[in-house]
Write an enzyme that holds these catalytic residues in place. Structure first.
Site, PDB file in Angstrom:
ATOM      1  CD1 TRP A 100      -2.104  -2.180   1.965  1.00 16.46           C
ATOM      2  CD2 TRP A 100      -2.859  -1.467  -0.014  1.00 16.46           C
ATOM      3  NE1 TRP A 100      -3.056  -3.071   1.520  1.00 16.46           N
ATOM      4  CE2 TRP A 100      -3.528  -2.659   0.312  1.00 16.46           C
ATOM      5  CE3 TRP A 100      -3.164  -0.831  -1.219  1.00 16.46           C
ATOM      6  CZ2 TRP A 100      -4.495  -3.234  -0.524  1.00 16.46           C
ATOM      7  CZ3 TRP A 100      -4.123  -1.399  -2.051  1.00 16.46           C
ATOM      8  CH2 TRP A 100      -4.779  -2.584  -1.699  1.00 16.46           C
ATOM      9  CG  ASP A 167      -3.430   3.866   3.973  1.00 12.61           C
ATOM     10  OD1 ASP A 167      -4.517   3.685   4.545  1.00 12.61           O
ATOM     11  OD2 ASP A 167      -3.065   3.213   2.973  1.00 12.61           O
ATOM     12  CE  LYS A 191      -8.900  -3.380   3.537  1.00 13.67           C
ATOM     13  NZ  LYS A 191      -7.902  -2.411   3.148  1.00 13.67           N
TER      14      LYS A 191
HETATM   15  C1  LIG Z   1      -7.200  -2.006   1.775  1.00 10.53           C
HETATM   16  C2  LIG Z   1      -6.184  -0.959   1.885  1.00 10.53           C
HETATM   17  C3  LIG Z   1      -6.016   0.045   0.906  1.00 10.53           C
HETATM   18  C4  LIG Z   1      -6.814   0.089  -0.372  1.00 10.53           C
HETATM   19  O1  LIG Z   1      -8.122   0.398  -0.127  1.00 10.53           O
HETATM   20  P1  LIG Z   1      -9.181   0.568  -1.308  1.00 10.53           P
HETATM   21  O2  LIG Z   1     -10.360   1.086  -0.558  1.00 10.53           O
HETATM   22  O3  LIG Z   1      -9.387  -0.783  -1.904  1.00 10.53           O
HETATM   23  O4  LIG Z   1      -8.640   1.538  -2.281  1.00 10.53           O
HETATM   24  C5  LIG Z   1      -5.059   1.005   1.119  1.00 10.53           C
HETATM   25  N1  LIG Z   1      -4.295   1.001   2.222  1.00 10.53           N
HETATM   26  C6  LIG Z   1      -4.423   0.058   3.176  1.00 10.53           C
HETATM   27  C7  LIG Z   1      -3.554   0.110   4.381  1.00 10.53           C
HETATM   28  C8  LIG Z   1      -5.365  -0.955   3.034  1.00 10.53           C
HETATM   29  O5  LIG Z   1      -5.491  -1.893   3.981  1.00 10.53           O
END
Ligand SMILES: *Cc1c(COP(=O)(O)O)cnc(C)c1O
Length: 355
Positions: A100, A167, A191
């Site tokens: 990511w 993030d 998540k």
């Molecule tokens: C799942 C995830 C993403 C991507 O998320 P999307 O909503 O599919 O774009 C980005 N960063 C982290 C840490 C993630 O777990």
């Protein structure tokens, strides 16, 4: 009962699904579905107001931080962050702690320069880098607080003199941190917070408006702040379910209370991984994630057999990401300790016949 260890989209509280289902059929006895009312109605405005207030309260945000619910997943933020914060000739600092982070770096390079100040690549992302320097003239420093795929987590948030961007897609609302020490936080909802299709963005308004680039209207955080996250039609259902989840979290006692539960769940599973002769954790102990627990079998030829063994016990979603292999058990806020107990007992039972 199914024990849902999916990494994302992932488990949410059962009562949230119940309430969301009722709202789809008949929202608050209005005779209308939550899906068929205008977003400019007082009814939906109340939802948006409440969810933003809940974020503010649960994260203990100060007045400089704004709360936004925006379209798209966290991947949209990989682009929107540098578009708003990084001038063409400037440099942004990024930590490379896996997939990511790497994707975020790739997008930032479209807007300015990127300095990767640390990387876990050489150790296959089984560690969080320590001992690195962040240039104090960089526009911002970006970290991925929890690495969903590898199961590593920043246990100590770095101290920087420049704006800090996080993030937090896979550990938002899971542990107590000083959220105000971040100047921008983003998280895809799916998540730990709600359904896919909406992003939470928390931004310190003082860092905006510092760059020369013309920003498309819909991409400019300042416009969303001005319009209270209602610049265009928000993803109303996703926002509504986030509100229900955060109400549930507040009733549970908030972030501090859920952190205790999350620690107990993770401790229980890591203990078994460390004691069971068949399994090994993939991340060094001090950097292990409390959200995504990654482990492999010492004899990989047993992995398929173990997976079928867990399926018979209604354990779902534990197959590891293809980049890491083995297993990944995601222990998000809504997962009960009893599900972790079932997984641990299954591992013990399997060892009796296979060790
Ligand atoms: C799942 C995830 C993403 C991507 O998320 P999307 O909503 O599919 O774009 C980005 N960063 C982290 C840490 C993630 O777990």
């Amino acid at each position: 009962m199914v024990h849902n260890f999916n990494a994302g989209p992932s488990i949410l509280p059962k009562e949230v699904f119940q309430q969301a289902a009722e709202a789809v059929l008949n929202y608050n006895n209005s005779g209308l579905s939550i899906l068929e009312i205008g977003h400019r109605t007082a009814t939906f405005q109340a939802v948006m107001d409440e969810v933003r207030a809940l974020v503010r309260e649960l994260m203990l945000l100060d007045d400089q931080h704004e709360v936004l619910f925006l379209h798209g997943g966290a991947s949209t933020q990989f682009m929107q962050v540098p578009m708003n914060l990084l001038d063409e000739k400037e440099t942004a600092a990024y930590a490379d702690t896996g997939v990511w982070g790497i994707k975020a770096i790739k997008e930032a390079k479209l807007f300015g320069k990127v300095e990767v100040v640390c990387s876990g690549k050489e150790s296959n992302y089984t560690i969080i880098p320590k001992d690195f320097a962040v240039p104090n003239d960089a526009a911002y420093f970006h970290i991925t607080t929890n690495n969903t795929i590898y199961g590593s987590q920043w246990q100590k948030i770095p101290n920087t003199s420049i704006p800090l961007v996080g993030d937090m897609s896979s550990d938002i609302f899971s542990r107590v941190i000083d959220f105000n020490s971040f100047d921008l936080i983003y998280a895809g909802a799916q998540k730990n917070m709600g359904p896919a299709g909406v992003n939470l963005v928390v931004v310190n308004k003082n860092i905006l408006g510092k760059i020369k680039r013309a920003i498309p209207t819909i991409m400019d955080y300042r416009n969303h702040i001005k319009e209270g996250s209602m610049m265009n039609t928000p993803p109303v259902f996703a926002v509504y379910v986030c509100m229900l989840t955060l109400r549930w979290l507040k009733a549970l006692g908030g972030v501090a209370a859920v952190e205790k539960l999350n620690q107990a769940k993770a401790a229980c599973l890591y203990k078994e991984i460390d004691e069971n002769p068949l399994f090994t954790g993939t991340v060094i102990k001090e950097d292990r994630s409390n959200m995504n627990v990654c482990f492999v079998m010492n004899d990989p030829s047993l992995e398929e057999t173990f997976l079928s063994f867990t399926k018979e016990r209604n354990i779902v979603g534990i197959k590891g990401h293809r980049l890491v292999g083995g297993f990944r058990a995601s222990l998000y806020n809504a997962l009960p300790l009893s599900s972790v107990d079932v997984l641990v007992n299954t591992m013990k039972e399997f060892a009796l016949t296979h060790a």
